[in-house]
Structure formats: C-alpha cells, structure tokens
Design a protein around this motif. Structure first.
Motif, PDB file in Angstrom:
ATOM      1  N   VAL A  75       0.882  -1.159   0.000  1.00 44.35           N
ATOM      2  CA  VAL A  75       0.000   0.000   0.000  1.00 44.35           C
ATOM      3  C   VAL A  75       0.917   1.205   0.000  1.00 44.35           C
ATOM      4  CG1 VAL A  75      -1.694   1.318   1.332  1.00 44.35           C
ATOM      5  CG2 VAL A  75      -1.886  -1.160   1.193  1.00 44.35           C
ATOM      6  N   GLU A  76       0.639   2.151  -0.888  1.00 45.54           N
ATOM      7  CA  GLU A  76       1.430   3.376  -0.961  1.00 45.54           C
ATOM      8  C   GLU A  76       0.540   4.550  -0.570  1.00 45.54           C
ATOM      9  OE1 GLU A  76       4.576   2.006  -4.408  1.00 45.54           O
ATOM     10  OE2 GLU A  76       3.140   3.586  -4.889  1.00 45.54           O
ATOM     11  N   GLN A 107       0.943  21.251  11.549  1.00 46.83           N
ATOM     12  CA  GLN A 107       0.250  20.691  12.706  1.00 46.83           C
ATOM     13  C   GLN A 107      -0.890  19.773  12.292  1.00 46.83           C
ATOM     14  OE1 GLN A 107      -0.939  23.723  15.446  1.00 46.83           O
ATOM     15  NE2 GLN A 107       1.139  24.369  15.865  1.00 46.83           N
ATOM     16  N   LEU A 108      -1.431  19.987  11.103  1.00 46.50           N
ATOM     17  CA  LEU A 108      -2.494  19.131  10.574  1.00 46.50           C
ATOM     18  C   LEU A 108      -2.191  18.786   9.124  1.00 46.50           C
ATOM     19  CD1 LEU A 108      -5.733  20.901  11.857  1.00 46.50           C
ATOM     20  CD2 LEU A 108      -4.823  18.723  12.625  1.00 46.50           C
ATOM     21  N   THR A 109      -2.299  17.520   8.789  1.00 51.53           N
ATOM     22  CA  THR A 109      -2.183  17.090   7.403  1.00 51.53           C
ATOM     23  C   THR A 109      -3.545  17.326   6.755  1.00 51.53           C
ATOM     24  OG1 THR A 109      -0.542  15.455   8.002  1.00 51.53           O
ATOM     25  CG2 THR A 109      -1.705  15.096   5.931  1.00 51.53           C
ATOM     26  N   THR A 110      -3.548  17.910   5.556  1.00 49.98           N
ATOM     27  CA  THR A 110      -4.824  18.278   4.933  1.00 49.98           C
ATOM     28  C   THR A 110      -5.222  17.408   3.746  1.00 49.98           C
ATOM     29  OG1 THR A 110      -3.697  19.925   3.573  1.00 49.98           O
ATOM     30  CG2 THR A 110      -4.649  20.690   5.658  1.00 49.98           C
ATOM     31  N   ASP A 111      -4.268  16.792   3.049  1.00 44.24           N
ATOM     32  CA  ASP A 111      -4.571  15.970   1.884  1.00 44.24           C
ATOM     33  C   ASP A 111      -3.749  14.694   1.923  1.00 44.24           C
ATOM     34  OD1 ASP A 111      -6.339  17.482  -0.149  1.00 44.24           O
ATOM     35  OD2 ASP A 111      -4.889  18.991   0.490  1.00 44.24           O
ATOM     36  N   ALA A 112      -4.375  13.598   1.482  1.00 44.48           N
ATOM     37  CA  ALA A 112      -3.675  12.311   1.420  1.00 44.48           C
ATOM     38  C   ALA A 112      -4.162  11.523   0.207  1.00 44.48           C
ATOM     39  CB  ALA A 112      -3.916  11.520   2.697  1.00 44.48           C
ATOM     40  N   TRP A 113      -3.252  10.724  -0.344  1.00 45.46           N
ATOM     41  CA  TRP A 113      -3.543   9.854  -1.480  1.00 45.46           C
ATOM     42  C   TRP A 113      -3.132   8.446  -1.101  1.00 45.46           C
ATOM     43  CZ3 TRP A 113      -1.812  14.742  -1.593  1.00 45.46           C
ATOM     44  CH2 TRP A 113      -2.478  15.659  -2.411  1.00 45.46           C
ATOM     45  N   ILE A 114      -3.906   7.452  -1.517  1.00 44.74           N
ATOM     46  CA  ILE A 114      -3.623   6.056  -1.188  1.00 44.74           C
ATOM     47  C   ILE A 114      -3.895   5.182  -2.408  1.00 44.74           C
ATOM     48  CG2 ILE A 114      -5.945   5.725  -0.219  1.00 44.74           C
ATOM     49  CD1 ILE A 114      -4.640   3.782   1.838  1.00 44.74           C
ATOM     50  N   ARG A 115      -3.024   4.183  -2.602  1.00 45.87           N
ATOM     51  CA  ARG A 115      -3.206   3.227  -3.692  1.00 45.87           C
ATOM     52  C   ARG A 115      -2.575   1.891  -3.293  1.00 45.87           C
ATOM     53  NH1 ARG A 115       0.997   5.990  -8.007  1.00 45.87           N
ATOM     54  NH2 ARG A 115       2.921   5.359  -6.950  1.00 45.87           N
ATOM     55  N   LEU A 116      -2.957   0.863  -4.012  1.00 45.35           N
ATOM     56  CA  LEU A 116      -2.443  -0.488  -3.808  1.00 45.35           C
ATOM     57  C   LEU A 116      -1.576  -0.839  -5.003  1.00 45.35           C
ATOM     58  CD1 LEU A 116      -2.613  -3.409  -2.536  1.00 45.35           C
ATOM     59  CD2 LEU A 116      -4.576  -3.734  -4.058  1.00 45.35           C
ATOM     60  N   ASN A 127       2.153  -2.615 -11.134  1.00 46.41           N
ATOM     61  CA  ASN A 127       0.768  -2.316 -11.479  1.00 46.41           C
ATOM     62  C   ASN A 127       0.064  -1.884 -10.197  1.00 46.41           C
ATOM     63  OD1 ASN A 127       1.129  -5.385 -11.311  1.00 46.41           O
ATOM     64  ND2 ASN A 127      -1.070  -5.192 -10.975  1.00 46.41           N
ATOM     65  N   CYS A 128      -0.684  -0.784 -10.306  1.00 51.55           N
ATOM     66  CA  CYS A 128      -1.323  -0.186  -9.137  1.00 51.55           C
ATOM     67  C   CYS A 128      -2.812   0.026  -9.386  1.00 51.55           C
ATOM     68  CB  CYS A 128      -0.680   1.163  -8.804  1.00 51.55           C
ATOM     69  SG  CYS A 128       1.061   1.046  -8.347  1.00 51.55           S
TER      70      CYS A 128
END
Length: 137
Positions: A75-76, A107-116, A127-128
């Motif tokens: 997981v990335e 102090q706060l993370t506002t954006d995140a991306w996730i992939r397999l 391949n993702c």
C-alpha cells in the motif's frame, strides 16, 4: 444507593458517547484491487492536532492474491508535499496494516492519497490500483 445509580448512568452515557465519537471518525476506503493484490476492509481517519502530528491514519487487510507470481504487494500513501510511503505486505499472506502518514512541517495534514500496488521488480513497472484522494473537511 440512588447516588450510585446516577453515577453509573452518567458513566454509561459518557462512555457510550465516547465510543460513538470514535466510531464516527473512521471513513470507509473502497476496496483497492489490482492484479494479484487487494486491500480490503480499509478505513481512514484524520488524527486531531497534537496526536500523531495531525496525520492521515489508515487501516485494512493487505492481501497477496497470487502467491505463485513471485511478486510482493504494498500500500502506498502520500500526503501533500511529500513522496509515496510504501507499506509492504508478505507474499502469499494477508497482513493487517494500521499506519499514520503526516506532514512533519504542519500541525495538521490536509490531503492524502492512497493506492495499492504489486511490485513487479526493477525491469517491469508496478501495477497499481486507482489512487484515492482524501481531504480533511
């Protein structure tokens, strides 16, 4: 005796409310799938300021679904302004992940991306799955 019953009811309401507040903080991530890999039962939450750097916390089951292909799965996850963090699985097994990714300069993370992804080695591209994006509301 009446005072003890009142305290017990108040404690039950408080603890019941705390459980609901925690449960409401988690949001489902759609099952991420790519050839030979899956990230199931996944969810995320945003950590509050002062805990885990206000980061993006995610959890789920990372599964290698093709143990005979010789490739590992991962997981990335990345947050705004940073590269991908890679959380590797184990070939031919399911691994439970519960991780936090954060922006160390904020102090706060506002954006995140996730992939397999399935790591196919250095000669062939990984391949993702599709990349899911989440923003703190």
């Amino acid at each position: 005796m009446r005072k003890l019953a009142t305290v017990a009811v108040a404690a039950g309401l408080f603890l019941g409310g705390a459980g609901v507040a925690v449960a409401d903080g988690w949001h489902q991530i759609p099952n991420l799938v790519t050839k030979g890999a899956a990230f199931d039962s996944a969810a995320y939450t945003w950590e509050p300021k002062g805990r885990n750097h206000g980061g993006f916390r995610f959890k789920g089951l990372l599964a290698d679904r093709d143990g005979n292909d010789g490739h590992n799965v991962s997981v990335e996850v990345r947050v705004n302004g940073y590269g991908w963090n890679t959380f590797k699985g184990v070939q031919n097994k399911k691994v439970a992940l519960d991780k936090v990714v954060y922006d160390g300069a904020a102090q706060l993370t506002t954006d995140a991306w996730i992939r397999l992804c399935r790591d196919r080695g250095s000669l062939r591209p990984d391949n993702c799955s599709q990349t899911e994006h989440y923003s703190r509301g």
